[in-house]
Enzyme design. Structure first.
Site, PDB file in Angstrom:
ATOM      1  N   HIS A 133      42.378  66.587  71.871  1.00 52.55           N
ATOM      2  CA  HIS A 133      41.999  67.358  73.062  1.00 52.55           C
ATOM      3  C   HIS A 133      43.247  68.131  73.517  1.00 52.55           C
ATOM      4  O   HIS A 133      44.367  67.653  73.319  1.00 52.55           O
ATOM      5  CB  HIS A 133      41.552  66.355  74.130  1.00 52.55           C
ATOM      6  CG  HIS A 133      40.960  66.947  75.358  1.00 52.55           C
ATOM      7  ND1 HIS A 133      41.720  67.523  76.340  1.00 52.55           N
ATOM      8  CD2 HIS A 133      39.671  67.037  75.784  1.00 52.55           C
ATOM      9  CE1 HIS A 133      40.924  67.941  77.323  1.00 52.55           C
ATOM     10  NE2 HIS A 133      39.681  67.661  77.002  1.00 52.55           N
ATOM     11  N   ASP A 208      45.211  58.181  73.261  1.00 48.69           N
ATOM     12  CA  ASP A 208      44.316  58.833  74.209  1.00 48.69           C
ATOM     13  C   ASP A 208      42.942  58.163  74.054  1.00 48.69           C
ATOM     14  O   ASP A 208      42.193  58.472  73.133  1.00 48.69           O
ATOM     15  CB  ASP A 208      44.244  60.331  73.914  1.00 48.69           C
ATOM     16  CG  ASP A 208      43.241  61.042  74.815  1.00 48.69           C
ATOM     17  OD1 ASP A 208      42.626  60.375  75.672  1.00 48.69           O
ATOM     18  OD2 ASP A 208      43.063  62.262  74.644  1.00 48.69           O
ATOM     19  N   GLN A 211      37.818  58.706  75.323  1.00 46.35           N
ATOM     20  CA  GLN A 211      36.446  58.656  74.801  1.00 46.35           C
ATOM     21  C   GLN A 211      36.099  57.282  74.223  1.00 46.35           C
ATOM     22  O   GLN A 211      34.979  57.102  73.747  1.00 46.35           O
ATOM     23  CB  GLN A 211      36.263  59.724  73.715  1.00 46.35           C
ATOM     24  CG  GLN A 211      36.385  61.158  74.216  1.00 46.35           C
ATOM     25  CD  GLN A 211      35.171  61.623  75.016  1.00 46.35           C
ATOM     26  OE1 GLN A 211      34.119  60.988  75.016  1.00 46.35           O
ATOM     27  NE2 GLN A 211      35.322  62.734  75.723  1.00 46.35           N
ATOM     28  N   LYS A 234      34.694  59.587  83.097  1.00 47.79           N
ATOM     29  CA  LYS A 234      33.869  59.448  81.893  1.00 47.79           C
ATOM     30  C   LYS A 234      33.322  58.031  81.759  1.00 47.79           C
ATOM     31  O   LYS A 234      32.625  57.712  80.805  1.00 47.79           O
ATOM     32  CB  LYS A 234      34.690  59.795  80.652  1.00 47.79           C
ATOM     33  CG  LYS A 234      35.107  61.254  80.564  1.00 47.79           C
ATOM     34  CD  LYS A 234      35.796  61.533  79.240  1.00 47.79           C
ATOM     35  CE  LYS A 234      36.670  62.751  79.282  1.00 47.79           C
ATOM     36  NZ  LYS A 234      35.935  64.007  79.304  1.00 47.79           N
ATOM     37  N   CYS A 375      37.673  71.906  74.568  1.00 40.46           N
ATOM     38  CA  CYS A 375      39.119  71.681  74.741  1.00 40.46           C
ATOM     39  C   CYS A 375      39.750  71.134  73.467  1.00 40.46           C
ATOM     40  O   CYS A 375      40.688  70.314  73.524  1.00 40.46           O
ATOM     41  CB  CYS A 375      39.421  70.754  75.923  1.00 40.46           C
ATOM     42  SG  CYS A 375      38.813  71.347  77.479  1.00 40.46           S
TER      43      CYS A 375
END
Ligand SMILES: Cc1ncc(COP(=O)(O)O)c(C=O)c1O
Length: 417
Positions: A133, A208, A211, A234, A375
């Site tokens: 991202h 990261d 997600q 999220k 993104c």
């Protein structure tokens, strides 16, 4: 909530899911990878805090100050337990995942001690991947511009997997920062292998997990990363709250990011000393009610059970992979099987721009998907495409909603045939 997963029961907790859009279209929300919907429990917890308990935290020495501070710190406890953090003080609240990633990147260029792990200059290398991202690309580009270090990256295979080629991580690598799960491909990356290679050369690993934490049971201790970033909106929480986790020893050594109130121990006119972690990294009034809302989201996710959520999404993904396979000219960008992937499906349709796909799905079928490069422009360039359409699933989605998506896509196909 019962141990047996009941999607209809879950859906009742999300007021927006019973909404009709104009023209009586029922809402089909397949854009949780962008931002998730919120259950009543989160909305009510935040409303109640604003209405009855609100004040500043840490620095307000009165009854409401104590209540707010206790609720804010309780949210930290909840988040720590949720991801298996060995200590609550290892949870730093930020504004979002982007800020958490920037915090680490900035700390590298903000030298306040001689710790070689955070000293970066020409000859040093930072490793990311082509599937990141922008939030895990741009901060590193800015850092190499400031320091003269070099940015390197792992490529992506045609199947949408990380290409762990030799020679990307070298003796000069200082930090490796990659996504746990791609927001476009759905690919779940082999973090343990990346961490093994990085640690072999003494580099740090930043993950990261924006997600992955919302969708899978995550145990930080088992992952092998040194630092992990994720974001509240999220995972059923509000926007305005994110998290950085790091090992205590590392956070203690890491230079601070922002300076200001509450991140200090003592201030003179010419110098300051810093508060212990996590407060060293939380300058100024934090996102108080947002953190409390995130705590309520964590309670909710725990109540449903992360294992059950993962299994539900896996079943939806299997169903969708099969159904989408029958839409003419539709090409999935990313793993086509269930192994090593989550419930995010991005695709192209020959000769049809994703913006047209998204508009017809929205206007005529009430199906909300995301279109564009999500993104992750370098990843789209890698596949030679400007954009994709992305459907992303969460605990409240149903196979009926996937049917609605597929019906809409068949219609799109007919319109453009
Ligand atoms: C993989 C990944 N990283 C980082 C981010 C940035 O999250 P935020 O916008 O909350 O900072 C996102 C959001 O889409 C994401 O999907």
């Amino acid at each position: 909530m019962s141990a047996v997963f009941d999607v209809e029961r879950v859906r009742k907790d999300f007021p927006v899911l019973s909404r009709e859009l104009s023209g009586g279209r029922p809402l089909v929300y397949l854009d949780s990878g962008n931002s998730s919907q919120k259950p009543t429990q989160v909305i009510e917890t935040m409303r109640d805090h604003f209405a009855m308990h609100y004040s500043n935290v840490g620095r307000a020495h009165h009854a409401l100050g104590t209540e707010s501070t206790d609720a804010y710190e309780a949210a930290r406890d909840k988040v720590a337990a949720f991801v298996g953090a060995p200590s609550r003080d290892e949870i730093i609240f930020t504004k979002n995942a982007s800020e958490a990633l920037n915090l680490v990147a900035y700390s590298f260029g903000n030298r306040t001690n001689d710790d070689p792990r955070f000293t970066l200059g020409p000859g040093d290398e930072i490793v990311i991947s082509e599937m990141e991202h922008h939030s895990n690309i741009v901060p590193w580009q800015m850092l190499v511009q400031r320091t003269g270090a070099t940015l390197k990256w792992f490529g992506v295979t045609d199947e949408g997997r990380l290409d762990l080629a030799d020679g990307v991580i070298t003796e000069r690598t200082k930090i490796v920062s990659v996504a746990h799960q791609s927001n476009v491909l759905g690919t779940v990356n082999p973090v343990a292998e990346v961490a093994r290679r990085a640690h072999e050369v003494g580099a740090l690993v930043l993950l990261d997990a924006s997600q992955s934490v919302p969708h899978h049971p995550v145990d930080l201790a088992a992952l092998g990363a040194d630092l992990v970033a994720f974001t509240g909106h999220k995972m059923l929480g509000p926007s305005g709250i994110g998290v950085l986790w790091g090992r205590t020893e590392l956070l203690e050594a890491m230079p601070p990011f922002l300076g200001g109130g509450e991140m200090i121990e003592a201030v003179w006119m010419d110098r300051s000393t810093y508060a212990p972690v996590p407060h060293k990294f939380e300058a100024g009034t934090p996102p108080i009610v947002e953190a409390i809302g995130l705590g309520a989201a964590v309670d909710y996710l725990n109540g449903v059970g992360m294992q059950a959520i993962e299994e539900h999404e896996r079943a939806l993904t299997a169903y969708a992979l099969e159904a989408l396979g029958e839409v003419p000219t539709l090409r999935i960008i990313g793993p086509k099987g269930l192994d090593g992937r989550g419930g995010t499906l991005s695709f192209t349709m020959e000769g049809i721009h994703p913006h047209d796909v998204g508009q017809i799905l929205d206007d005529q079928f009430g199906v909300a998907v995301r279109v564009g490069h999500h993104c992750a422009r370098p990843l789209h360039l890698r596949f030679g495409i400007p954009a994709t359409t992305r459907a992303s699933f969460y605990l409240y989605n149903t196979t009926g909603e996937i049917d609605a998506l597929v019906k809409g896509l068949h219609h799109v196909q007919k319109v453009f045939a």
